[in-house]
Design an enzyme around this catalytic site. Structure first.
Site, PDB file in Angstrom:
ATOM      1  N   ALA A  91      32.272  46.932  40.483  1.00  0.00           N
ATOM      2  CA  ALA A  91      32.210  47.929  39.405  1.00  0.00           C
ATOM      3  C   ALA A  91      32.999  49.161  39.829  1.00  0.00           C
ATOM      4  O   ALA A  91      33.166  49.424  41.017  1.00  0.00           O
ATOM      5  CB  ALA A  91      30.756  48.286  39.138  1.00  0.00           C
TER       6      ALA A  91
ATOM      7  N   LYS B 128      48.515  31.517  32.413  1.00  0.00           N
ATOM      8  CA  LYS B 128      48.750  32.855  32.966  1.00  0.00           C
ATOM      9  C   LYS B 128      48.017  33.933  32.146  1.00  0.00           C
ATOM     10  O   LYS B 128      47.283  34.754  32.686  1.00  0.00           O
ATOM     11  CB  LYS B 128      50.252  33.129  32.999  1.00  0.00           C
ATOM     12  CG  LYS B 128      50.621  34.532  33.379  1.00  0.00           C
ATOM     13  CD  LYS B 128      50.320  34.837  34.828  1.00  0.00           C
ATOM     14  CE  LYS B 128      50.402  36.308  35.095  1.00  0.00           C
ATOM     15  NZ  LYS B 128      50.229  36.679  36.476  1.00  0.00           N
TER      16      LYS B 128
ATOM     17  N   CYS C 112      49.746  44.887  34.849  1.00  0.00           N
ATOM     18  CA  CYS C 112      49.502  43.546  34.297  1.00  0.00           C
ATOM     19  C   CYS C 112      48.290  43.453  33.381  1.00  0.00           C
ATOM     20  O   CYS C 112      48.434  43.093  32.211  1.00  0.00           O
ATOM     21  CB  CYS C 112      49.358  42.554  35.440  1.00  0.00           C
ATOM     22  SG  CYS C 112      50.782  42.581  36.518  1.00  0.00           S
TER      23      CYS C 112
ATOM     24  N   PHE D 168      36.153  39.939  42.120  1.00  0.00           N
ATOM     25  CA  PHE D 168      36.379  40.669  40.870  1.00  0.00           C
ATOM     26  C   PHE D 168      35.085  41.047  40.172  1.00  0.00           C
ATOM     27  O   PHE D 168      34.993  41.076  38.948  1.00  0.00           O
ATOM     28  CB  PHE D 168      37.339  39.907  39.946  1.00  0.00           C
ATOM     29  CG  PHE D 168      38.772  40.188  40.326  1.00  0.00           C
ATOM     30  CD1 PHE D 168      39.255  39.788  41.560  1.00  0.00           C
ATOM     31  CD2 PHE D 168      39.608  40.904  39.493  1.00  0.00           C
ATOM     32  CE1 PHE D 168      40.549  40.104  41.957  1.00  0.00           C
ATOM     33  CE2 PHE D 168      40.903  41.217  39.882  1.00  0.00           C
ATOM     34  CZ  PHE D 168      41.367  40.813  41.104  1.00  0.00           C
TER      35      PHE D 168
ATOM     36  N   GLU E 222      53.488  33.226  37.673  1.00  0.00           N
ATOM     37  CA  GLU E 222      53.246  33.730  39.023  1.00  0.00           C
ATOM     38  C   GLU E 222      51.911  34.478  39.047  1.00  0.00           C
ATOM     39  O   GLU E 222      51.622  35.241  38.150  1.00  0.00           O
ATOM     40  CB  GLU E 222      54.410  34.666  39.394  1.00  0.00           C
ATOM     41  CG  GLU E 222      54.345  35.192  40.794  1.00  0.00           C
ATOM     42  CD  GLU E 222      54.069  34.089  41.810  1.00  0.00           C
ATOM     43  OE1 GLU E 222      54.836  33.123  41.886  1.00  0.00           O
ATOM     44  OE2 GLU E 222      53.055  34.185  42.531  1.00  0.00           O
ATOM     45  N   PHE E 223      51.146  34.246  40.105  1.00  0.00           N
ATOM     46  CA  PHE E 223      49.809  34.859  40.183  1.00  0.00           C
ATOM     47  C   PHE E 223      49.680  35.884  41.308  1.00  0.00           C
ATOM     48  O   PHE E 223      48.568  36.274  41.654  1.00  0.00           O
ATOM     49  CB  PHE E 223      48.747  33.761  40.339  1.00  0.00           C
ATOM     50  CG  PHE E 223      48.755  32.771  39.208  1.00  0.00           C
ATOM     51  CD1 PHE E 223      48.134  33.071  37.997  1.00  0.00           C
ATOM     52  CD2 PHE E 223      49.433  31.566  39.317  1.00  0.00           C
ATOM     53  CE1 PHE E 223      48.170  32.176  36.932  1.00  0.00           C
ATOM     54  CE2 PHE E 223      49.468  30.662  38.251  1.00  0.00           C
ATOM     55  CZ  PHE E 223      48.830  30.972  37.056  1.00  0.00           C
ATOM     56  N   LEU E 224      50.807  36.278  41.889  1.00  0.00           N
ATOM     57  CA  LEU E 224      50.714  37.195  43.040  1.00  0.00           C
ATOM     58  C   LEU E 224      50.154  38.551  42.621  1.00  0.00           C
ATOM     59  O   LEU E 224      50.299  38.985  41.481  1.00  0.00           O
ATOM     60  CB  LEU E 224      52.077  37.361  43.713  1.00  0.00           C
ATOM     61  CG  LEU E 224      53.258  37.937  42.925  1.00  0.00           C
ATOM     62  CD1 LEU E 224      53.216  39.450  42.844  1.00  0.00           C
ATOM     63  CD2 LEU E 224      54.551  37.498  43.583  1.00  0.00           C
TER      64      LEU E 224
END
Ligand code: UGA
Length: 472
Positions: free
Chosen positions: A276, A228, A284, A273, A155-157
């Site tokens: 800075a 993942k 996670c 992403f 899962e990437f939520l």
């Protein structure tokens, strides 16, 4: 019963489990959400929602008592389901490895309960080879090979946007080693991959639609497990990378936001992403970077790069702290306004929060901290109880009242809309040290602040001179 509807048990009602259970019900399946915490099950049955997440309460209200039920009876839920998703915690063990004891316990209990074919699906973030272990545990408990398969569906939520991330994903990754298992997983996600869900009445809005439905990547079980870990580790690396670039920017007098913008316009790099700041936190990234590195080492692969990612992340907090020191000279008895406690904006989660690390250090140095966070104060008070040196206040202006400096520690959107004039008159000295680059340095000079951020030229109020951070 509708033939496309599957009966699914989701074991674990934490972040991933509860959101997955609600979303499976939302896309038309019959779901049983299992947790061994009786209190939590009672709360969920009574309509309570233990986590702060947009749309989650709506979905649970929509489906509770109809296509979603809550139970602590794993055996029964497993017997009644066609697919069993394991979404229990995989905390960090002492060596950095993931502690898989909950997964092990759940797999054993499933094995003791089932008497016809089940597809067991890993939803928790687990190291490569976990599927092999689950297979072995189930087999050891007497279940013959034909009666089960083990698959991986990571899962990437993200916290704060969990429901939308689940229903409108960049991609769905399924890893299975038999056609039977793969076919079942395709059926689970068919409403999203066909785009049918997005046309249904009351569908949760997001970036996907009928013409651009969710893509599904089919892989081997091991590859899915690795996707993942590798994805989280890569994102953490991206953050550490830009943080070091920010430090170089500070050394040469350039602006990291311009650098990040220029890098991000290269479609091979991408703009996301690359903010800075004071480093990544949460439940996670820190855990998964450590676990991935550990697993690589166990396989004889030196993944020292990930060690650097962790080191940079830890140093980023220390650097920020030194900046605060360079603005204040000494700490003892100083009053500091701290805006933000959560590990990122939009959540009340404080696990591995860089904000808390900085507050811990301030308290250690003898500061008095007045903290404000829109959602995480109750949780933070369990770590740093309210007392003479630690105060939780009602709003940012109360935090600033009489403070020697104000620190921005979490990227809450509401901080961007602060009334700077009001803030400046509340502060004893107009000093802001911003760990999340929320404000424009030029505007802050105009407003009369001494303003320091990460990787951007600092500005100093005419009456102030800053200590050279290199002088101890
Ligand atoms: C992360 C991943 O983004 C999800 O895809 C993944 O499913 C999830 O972990 C998980 O494995 O369960 P999350 O921990 O909710 O999601 O938070 P992120 O939004 O990824 O942020 C993580 C940390 O990185 C935060 O402390 C955030 O402030 C920081 N960050 C993020 C930066 O410092 N800079 C950035 O540019 C982005």
């Amino acid at each position: 019963m509708d033939s496309s509807r599957l009966s699914i048990a989701v074991v674990g009602s934490g972040y991933v489990g509860l959101v997955a259970a609600a979303c499976f019900a939302e896309i038309g399946h019959q779901v049983s959400c299992v947790d061994n915490d009786e209190q939590k099950v009672a709360t969920l049955r009574a309509g309570g929602v233990p986590i702060h997440e947009e749309y989650l309460a709506d979905l649970l209200n929509r489906h509770r008592g109809q296509s979603i039920e809550f139970t602590s009876n794993l055996g029964q839920a497993a017997r009644e389901a066609q697919l069993i998703f394991i979404a229990v915690g995989t905390p960090q063990g002492e060596t950095g490895s993931a502690d898989l004891s909950y997964v092990d316990a759940v797999a054993s209990e499933i094995a003791r309960s089932i008497d016809d074919y089940k597809l067991i699906v890993e939803k928790s973030t687990v190291p490569v080879y976990t599927n092999e272990w689950i297979r072995r545990v189930v087999g050891r408990n007497g279940v013959v090979e034909e009666l089960f398969d083990v698959a991986s569906n990571p899962e990437f939520l993200r916290e704060g946007t969990a429901v939308v991330d689940f229903l409108h994903p960049d991609r769905i990754v399924v890893g299975a080693d038999s056609e039977k298992a793969m076919a079942l997983l395709r059926r689970v996600y068919e409403p999203l991959t066909s785009g049918e869900y997005y046309e249904s009445a009351g569908a949760i809005p997001g970036m996907r639609n009928r013409n651009s439905p969710a893509p599904m990547l089919e892989a081997s079980t091991k590859a899915a497990e690795l996707i993942k870990h590798a994805s989280n580790a890569f994102l953490a690396m991206k953050i550490s990378f830009i943080n070091v670039v920010a430090n170089v920017c500070e050394a040469v007098g350039a602006d990291v936001e311009q650098v990040a913008q220029g890098m991000g316009q290269d479609s091979r790099i991408g703009p996301r992403f690359l903010n800075a700041g004071i480093g990544y936190g949460g439940s996670c990234f820190p855990k998964d970077v450590a676990a991935f590195r550990y697993v690589a080492e166990r396989m004889g692969v030196d993944f020292g790069l990930l060690g650097e990612v962790e080191k940079i992340n830890a140093e980023q907090r220390i650097r920020f702290f030194q900046k605060v020191r360079s603005a204040l000279w000494t700490f003892r008895g100083k009053r500091i306004a701290a805006l933000g406690l959560a590990f990122k904006g939009g959540t009340d989660d404080i696990r591995e929060s860089p904000a808390l690390e900085i507050i811990r250090q301030l308290l250690h140095e003898g500061c008095k901290v007045a903290a404000y966070d829109p959602a995480a104060m109750e949780r933070a008070a369990a770590i740093f109880p309210e007392g003479e040196n630690m105060q939780y206040v009602r709003d940012p202006y109360e935090a600033a009242q009489g403070a020697d400096a104000l620190l921005i520690l979490t990227d809450w959107e509401e901080f961007q809309r602060l009334d700077m004039t009001r803030l400046r008159s509340a502060l004893r000295y107009p000093i802001i040290v911003d760990g999340r680059n929320l404000f424009d340095p030029a505007r802050m000079t105009e407003l009369g602040f001494t303003y320091m951020s990460v990787g951007r030229p600092g500005v100093v109020h005419p009456r102030e001179t800053l200590a050279n951070p290199n002088i101890p």
